[in-house]
Write a protein that holds these residues in place. Sequence first.
Motif, short mmCIF file in Angstrom:
data_model
loop_
_atom_site.label_atom_id
_atom_site.label_comp_id
_atom_site.label_asym_id
_atom_site.label_seq_id
_atom_site.Cartn_x
_atom_site.Cartn_y
_atom_site.Cartn_z
N ILE A 1 0.78 -1.25 0.12
CA ILE A 1 0.06 0.03 0.17
C ILE A 1 0.95 1.11 0.19
N GLY A 2 0.63 2.15 -0.99
CA GLY A 2 1.56 3.40 -0.98
C GLY A 2 0.52 4.73 -0.80
N ILE A 3 1.10 5.74 -0.60
CA ILE A 3 0.49 6.83 -0.44
C ILE A 3 1.14 8.10 -1.16
N LEU A 4 0.23 8.72 -1.91
CA LEU A 4 0.92 9.92 -2.76
C LEU A 4 -0.11 11.49 -2.23
N ILE A 5 0.70 12.42 -1.55
CA ILE A 5 0.10 13.48 -1.30
C ILE A 5 0.97 14.82 -1.67
N GLY A 6 0.47 15.95 -1.84
CA GLY A 6 1.43 17.00 -2.46
C GLY A 6 2.15 17.49 -1.68
N SER A 7 2.40 17.24 -0.08
CA SER A 7 3.27 17.77 0.59
C SER A 7 4.40 17.01 0.66
N GLN A 8 4.53 15.70 -0.15
CA GLN A 8 5.66 14.87 -0.01
C GLN A 8 6.88 15.36 -0.80
N SER A 9 8.11 15.16 -0.74
CA SER A 9 9.15 15.60 -1.28
C SER A 9 9.25 14.94 -2.78
N ASN A 10 9.71 15.71 -3.66
CA ASN A 10 9.82 15.33 -5.05
C ASN A 10 10.28 13.90 -5.23
N LYS A 11 11.44 13.58 -4.37
CA LYS A 11 12.00 12.19 -4.34
C LYS A 11 10.99 11.01 -3.97
N GLN A 12 9.99 11.37 -2.90
CA GLN A 12 9.15 10.49 -2.15
C GLN A 12 8.03 10.29 -3.45
N LYS A 13 7.76 11.28 -4.23
CA LYS A 13 6.52 11.28 -5.18
C LYS A 13 7.11 10.41 -6.19
N ARG A 14 8.24 10.73 -6.96
CA ARG A 14 8.88 9.84 -7.86
C ARG A 14 9.01 8.20 -7.56
N GLU A 15 9.35 7.81 -6.11
CA GLU A 15 9.43 6.79 -5.91
C GLU A 15 8.10 5.87 -5.82
N ILE A 16 6.87 6.77 -5.19
CA ILE A 16 5.62 6.18 -5.45
C ILE A 16 5.34 6.02 -6.98
N GLN A 17 5.42 7.34 -7.66
CA GLN A 17 4.89 7.06 -9.01
C GLN A 17 5.54 6.02 -9.87
#
Length: 227
Positions: A1-17
């Motif tokens: 299970i993953g989570i994607l929200i706007g307040s995450q860092s760019n690195k965290q967003k890229r990993e989830i994406q």
Amino acid sequence: IGILIGSQSNKQKREIQDMMAQGALDMVVGTHALVQQGVEIPRLALAVVDEQHRFGVMQRASIRQKGETPHLLVMSATPIPRSLALTLYGDLDISVLDELPPGRQVIQTKWVHPKRRQGAHEFLRREVKKGRQAFVVCPLIEESEVLQTRAATAEFSHLSTEVFPDLSLGLLHGRMPFKDKENVMALFQSGGLDILVSTPVVEVGIDNPNATVMLIEGADRFGLAQL
């Protein structure tokens, strides 16, 4: 299970994406960040949208375009025209939840003339004496020269010093830092506050079964769905 929200860092967003694009996640929970361009979910089979009225028409359409025609479950308790139109003409299968959870008491709604505000305050005090809690909801954070209605900050000061000096009151509004809002809500939930003075931020996501009365100031400033 993953989570994607706007307040995450760019690195965290890229990993989830990347994990979503590779099909490495079974489920993703997120905000509007999930419907942004560049977010690929090729194996999406089911999308569940809570509070669907808070998403734009194009945002909701973009969800259907991810994956291969995924199943879509949209949920809302707010009867905005768009939601009503979708139920009539949007080719949706409709499920209506019209039962209250067990143990709910009958809700009584009363209109009180401003001249009888003291009686309303006495009612709040009687409920607090029974061990219950109360909300006082105001349409504004601070007083306005344009709108002649009560504001949360001024009402909190008035109630805590002049009307209920012997009770414990808290203040909650949208401009407070997130940590302060969390602390106030935790204190109210634990019974540390008798009365919570607030703006409409309490309309979503707040539940305190011990609170038995809500006094709404300037009710004409609220929409029917809000009330």
